[in-house]
Design an enzyme around this catalytic site. Structure first.
Site, PDB file in Angstrom:
ATOM      1  N   THR A 220       4.134   1.311   1.561  1.00 46.69           N
ATOM      2  CA  THR A 220       4.982   1.273   2.758  1.00 46.69           C
ATOM      3  C   THR A 220       6.346   1.918   2.506  1.00 46.69           C
ATOM      4  O   THR A 220       6.825   2.724   3.320  1.00 46.69           O
ATOM      5  CB  THR A 220       5.221  -0.202   3.167  1.00 46.69           C
ATOM      6  OG1 THR A 220       4.011  -0.931   3.021  1.00 46.69           O
ATOM      7  CG2 THR A 220       5.751  -0.308   4.577  1.00 46.69           C
ATOM      8  N   THR A 221       6.956   1.553   1.382  1.00 46.52           N
ATOM      9  CA  THR A 221       8.310   2.018   1.083  1.00 46.52           C
ATOM     10  C   THR A 221       8.342   3.542   0.939  1.00 46.52           C
ATOM     11  O   THR A 221       9.266   4.211   1.419  1.00 46.52           O
ATOM     12  CB  THR A 221       8.805   1.369  -0.233  1.00 46.52           C
ATOM     13  OG1 THR A 221       8.452  -0.015  -0.214  1.00 46.52           O
ATOM     14  CG2 THR A 221      10.286   1.518  -0.415  1.00 46.52           C
TER      15      THR A 221
ATOM     16  N   SER B 179      -0.994  -5.062  -7.037  1.00 45.15           N
ATOM     17  CA  SER B 179       0.403  -4.863  -6.647  1.00 45.15           C
ATOM     18  C   SER B 179       0.933  -6.084  -5.871  1.00 45.15           C
ATOM     19  O   SER B 179       2.050  -6.544  -6.109  1.00 45.15           O
ATOM     20  CB  SER B 179       0.510  -3.585  -5.789  1.00 45.15           C
ATOM     21  OG  SER B 179       1.843  -3.326  -5.478  1.00 45.15           O
TER      22      SER B 179
ATOM     23  N   SER C 209       0.818  -1.226   0.000  1.00 41.34           N
ATOM     24  CA  SER C 209       0.000   0.000   0.000  1.00 41.34           C
ATOM     25  C   SER C 209       0.840   1.259   0.000  1.00 41.34           C
ATOM     26  O   SER C 209       0.306   2.337   0.260  1.00 41.34           O
ATOM     27  CB  SER C 209      -0.968   0.047   1.181  1.00 41.34           C
ATOM     28  OG  SER C 209      -0.818  -0.978   2.039  1.00 41.34           O
TER      29      SER C 209
ATOM     30  N   HIS D 272       3.300  -4.421   9.717  1.00 42.79           N
ATOM     31  CA  HIS D 272       2.090  -4.771   8.975  1.00 42.79           C
ATOM     32  C   HIS D 272       1.033  -5.327   9.937  1.00 42.79           C
ATOM     33  O   HIS D 272      -0.036  -5.749   9.503  1.00 42.79           O
ATOM     34  CB  HIS D 272       2.387  -5.852   7.927  1.00 42.79           C
ATOM     35  CG  HIS D 272       3.158  -5.385   6.725  1.00 42.79           C
ATOM     36  ND1 HIS D 272       2.936  -4.182   6.110  1.00 42.79           N
ATOM     37  CD2 HIS D 272       4.136  -6.002   5.992  1.00 42.79           C
ATOM     38  CE1 HIS D 272       3.748  -4.068   5.060  1.00 42.79           C
ATOM     39  NE2 HIS D 272       4.490  -5.152   4.977  1.00 42.79           N
TER      40      HIS D 272
ATOM     41  N   ARG E 252       7.321  -0.569  -8.757  1.00 41.13           N
ATOM     42  CA  ARG E 252       6.795  -1.121 -10.010  1.00 41.13           C
ATOM     43  C   ARG E 252       6.294   0.024 -10.867  1.00 41.13           C
ATOM     44  O   ARG E 252       7.026   0.540 -11.694  1.00 41.13           O
ATOM     45  CB  ARG E 252       5.698  -2.162  -9.703  1.00 41.13           C
ATOM     46  CG  ARG E 252       5.298  -3.032 -10.898  1.00 41.13           C
ATOM     47  CD  ARG E 252       4.201  -4.014 -10.523  1.00 41.13           C
ATOM     48  NE  ARG E 252       2.986  -3.349 -10.094  1.00 41.13           N
ATOM     49  CZ  ARG E 252       1.968  -3.033 -10.899  1.00 41.13           C
ATOM     50  NH1 ARG E 252       2.028  -3.352 -12.174  1.00 41.13           N
ATOM     51  NH2 ARG E 252       0.898  -2.410 -10.436  1.00 41.13           N
ATOM     52  N   LYS E 253       5.038   0.486 -10.629  1.00 40.14           N
ATOM     53  CA  LYS E 253       4.518   1.611 -11.421  1.00 40.14           C
ATOM     54  C   LYS E 253       4.273   2.847 -10.569  1.00 40.14           C
ATOM     55  O   LYS E 253       4.381   3.972 -11.041  1.00 40.14           O
ATOM     56  CB  LYS E 253       3.212   1.216 -12.106  1.00 40.14           C
ATOM     57  CG  LYS E 253       3.377   0.305 -13.299  1.00 40.14           C
ATOM     58  CD  LYS E 253       2.087   0.300 -14.108  1.00 40.14           C
ATOM     59  CE  LYS E 253       2.153  -0.719 -15.230  1.00 40.14           C
ATOM     60  NZ  LYS E 253       0.829  -0.914 -15.829  1.00 40.14           N
TER      61      LYS E 253
ATOM     62  N   ARG F 248      -4.405   1.970   0.972  1.00 42.01           N
ATOM     63  CA  ARG F 248      -4.489   2.119  -0.488  1.00 42.01           C
ATOM     64  C   ARG F 248      -5.750   1.412  -0.984  1.00 42.01           C
ATOM     65  O   ARG F 248      -6.197   0.452  -0.340  1.00 42.01           O
ATOM     66  CB  ARG F 248      -3.255   1.457  -1.104  1.00 42.01           C
ATOM     67  CG  ARG F 248      -3.104   1.689  -2.580  1.00 42.01           C
ATOM     68  CD  ARG F 248      -1.860   1.011  -3.122  1.00 42.01           C
ATOM     69  NE  ARG F 248      -1.553   1.523  -4.450  1.00 42.01           N
ATOM     70  CZ  ARG F 248      -0.623   1.013  -5.237  1.00 42.01           C
ATOM     71  NH1 ARG F 248       0.102  -0.016  -4.835  1.00 42.01           N
ATOM     72  NH2 ARG F 248      -0.399   1.527  -6.438  1.00 42.01           N
TER      73      ARG F 248
ATOM     74  N   TYR G 294      -3.073   6.516   0.173  1.00 43.44           N
ATOM     75  CA  TYR G 294      -2.137   6.567  -0.952  1.00 43.44           C
ATOM     76  C   TYR G 294      -2.664   7.502  -2.050  1.00 43.44           C
ATOM     77  O   TYR G 294      -1.919   8.322  -2.585  1.00 43.44           O
ATOM     78  CB  TYR G 294      -1.972   5.144  -1.501  1.00 43.44           C
ATOM     79  CG  TYR G 294      -0.964   4.983  -2.610  1.00 43.44           C
ATOM     80  CD1 TYR G 294       0.360   4.640  -2.322  1.00 43.44           C
ATOM     81  CD2 TYR G 294      -1.317   5.130  -3.953  1.00 43.44           C
ATOM     82  CE1 TYR G 294       1.293   4.455  -3.351  1.00 43.44           C
ATOM     83  CE2 TYR G 294      -0.396   4.954  -4.974  1.00 43.44           C
ATOM     84  CZ  TYR G 294       0.901   4.623  -4.674  1.00 43.44           C
ATOM     85  OH  TYR G 294       1.828   4.446  -5.682  1.00 43.44           O
TER      86      TYR G 294
HETATM   87  P1  A3P Z   1       2.616  -0.749  -7.646  1.00 42.61           P
HETATM   88  O1  A3P Z   1       2.911  -2.215  -7.613  1.00 42.61           O
HETATM   89  O2  A3P Z   1       1.152  -0.481  -7.866  1.00 42.61           O
HETATM   90  O3  A3P Z   1       3.456   0.018  -8.578  1.00 42.61           O
HETATM   91  P2  A3P Z   1       4.935  -1.362  -0.536  1.00 42.61           P
HETATM   92  O4  A3P Z   1       5.996  -0.345  -0.403  1.00 42.61           O
HETATM   93  O5  A3P Z   1       3.903  -1.307   0.551  1.00 42.61           O
HETATM   94  O6  A3P Z   1       5.485  -2.698  -0.783  1.00 42.61           O
HETATM   95  O7  A3P Z   1       4.077  -0.940  -1.821  1.00 42.61           O
HETATM   96  C1  A3P Z   1       4.614  -1.028  -3.107  1.00 42.61           C
HETATM   97  C2  A3P Z   1       3.778  -0.182  -4.030  1.00 42.61           C
HETATM   98  O8  A3P Z   1       4.098   1.201  -3.789  1.00 42.61           O
HETATM   99  C3  A3P Z   1       4.110  -0.464  -5.466  1.00 42.61           C
HETATM  100  O9  A3P Z   1       2.915  -0.181  -6.196  1.00 42.61           O
HETATM  101  C4  A3P Z   1       5.199   0.566  -5.719  1.00 42.61           C
HETATM  102  O10 A3P Z   1       5.433   0.829  -7.074  1.00 42.61           O
HETATM  103  C5  A3P Z   1       4.650   1.766  -4.976  1.00 42.61           C
HETATM  104  N1  A3P Z   1       5.686   2.741  -4.599  1.00 42.61           N
HETATM  105  C6  A3P Z   1       6.931   2.497  -4.169  1.00 42.61           C
HETATM  106  N2  A3P Z   1       7.594   3.645  -3.943  1.00 42.61           N
HETATM  107  C7  A3P Z   1       6.746   4.637  -4.243  1.00 42.61           C
HETATM  108  C8  A3P Z   1       6.854   6.075  -4.235  1.00 42.61           C
HETATM  109  N3  A3P Z   1       7.974   6.675  -3.870  1.00 42.61           N
HETATM  110  N4  A3P Z   1       5.775   6.778  -4.609  1.00 42.61           N
HETATM  111  C9  A3P Z   1       4.636   6.183  -4.995  1.00 42.61           C
HETATM  112  N5  A3P Z   1       4.473   4.844  -5.030  1.00 42.61           N
HETATM  113  C10 A3P Z   1       5.510   4.085  -4.665  1.00 42.61           C
END
Ligand code: A3P
Length: 315
Positions: free
Chosen positions: A55-56, A151, A53, A119, A277-278, A143, A212
């Site tokens: 997290t990163t 995702s 959602s 989580h 990813r996206k 999200r 998100y």
């Molecule tokens: P998508 O797979 O839809 O692209 P988490 O960090 O909780 O694992 O979530 C990963 C999702 O957050 C992925 O979504 C990833 O691309 C997106 N993400 C990672 N870094 C991001 C950022 N700086 N800004 C927006 N979305 C981000």
């Protein structure tokens, strides 16, 4: 364990229904240890999410906000460390199989606030975190369920393809079916989200609830809310000097994704590049059939309608 309901896992092992939420068998013991051992400090900031959602992104932003006086560009810690490393999970060790919580947390930077993540659902947090006598802050990022599902499905397939020993990953149809039944990682999705949302209404000084989609729409105001909540508000001078904009840029999807450290590092079975990813809203339209989307919307409506939650995540 024998008494807990079991499900097929999303990636490589079974999941158990523990305290009402689906937890991978492999990490259940670490979670129970964390619940008993983790001692929150009054200054701690705990970032809570469901997997995939954002997290990163939240980790990077909270770390950059909380430690903006210690790290400056061009030698900022986020340029050479991935956000997962700078903001560790309290319940699982992403770096090694070593499980001792105290040892693990002792490797954090020695200054406060400690920025940590989880989580775990709200009701399963260690007692010291939710205790009314502890001032630590919680930030929850939610999200929309359709993007979270897509995702998660992508991420789990990537783990599979980098670890040949694991069983076949789920098809999107299977993943969707499990998700709708609530059997997503740390799910049910809706109950996880509602736990934190209710806590944010009851204890707004303690729990901040972010979305998100709102962050993508207006990152500046959300970053300012985040900074205020964790006790690090921006001064007018900082705003005028562009500090908020710099942090937003540093933590943007494009910037983080293209950093060498995030392209090349690996954490246990996961290549860090798969955390990026996206990074967009609404990518689910490219994957879910109209029927799949409708079914998920219907479950969302049923799950949320009696709780007064203001959004139905149709978009
Ligand atoms: P998508 O797979 O839809 O692209 P988490 O960090 O909780 O694992 O979530 C990963 C999702 O957050 C992925 O979504 C990833 O691309 C997106 N993400 C990672 N870094 C991001 C950022 N700086 N800004 C927006 N979305 C981000």
């Amino acid at each position: 364990l024998k008494t807990l309901p079991k499900e097929k896992g999303w990636a490589f092992d079974e999941a158990y229904l523990y305290q009402g939420f689906w937890i991978r068998a492999q990490i259940l013991q670490q979670i129970i240890l964390c619940q008993h051992q983790f001692q929150a400090r009054h200054t701690d900031v705990l970032l809570a999410t469901q997997p995939k959602s954002g997290t990163t992104w939240l980790k990077a932003l909270a770390f950059a906000i909380a430690h903006r006086k210690r790290y400056a560009l061009p030698t900022h810690a986020l340029l050479t460390n991935n956000p997962q490393k700078l903001v560790p999970f309290i319940e699982v060790n992403q770096e090694t199989h070593q499980q001792d919580l105290a040892d693990r947390l002792s490797s954090l930077p020695p200054f406060s606030p400690r920025v940590l993540s989880t989580h775990l659902p709200y009701a399963s947090l260690p007692e010291s975190v939710t205790s009314i006598t502890n001032d630590c802050r919680i930030v929850y990022l939610c999200r929309n369920p359709k993007d979270t599902l897509v995702s998660t499905w992508h991420f789990m397939s990537k783990i599979k393809s980098s670890e040949a020993a694991y069983e076949e990953p789920l098809s999107l149809e299977e993943a969707h079916e499990l998700f709708c039944r609530g059997a997503s990682p740390y799910g049910p999705f809706w109950e996880h989200m509602l736990g934190y949302w209710k806590a944010s209404l009851e204890r707004p000084e303690k729990v901040l609830f972010l979305r998100y989609e709102e962050m993508k729409k207006d990152i500046k105001s959300q970053v300012k809310r985040l900074a205020e909540h964790i006790g690090c508000p921006f001064t007018i001078e900082e705003e005028n000097e562009g500090v908020v904009d710099d942090i937003i840029k540093l933590c943007s999807f494009e910037n983080l994704k293209n950093l060498e450290v995030n392209k090349s590092e690996k954490m246990l079975v996961v290549d860090c590049k798969y955390f990026f990813r996206k990074g967009i809203v609404g990518d689910w339209v490219n994957y879910l059939t109209p029927q799949m989307a409708e079914q998920l919307d219907q479950v969302t409506k049923e799950k949320l309608q009696d709780h007064g939650f203001p959004i139905l995540f149709k978009e």
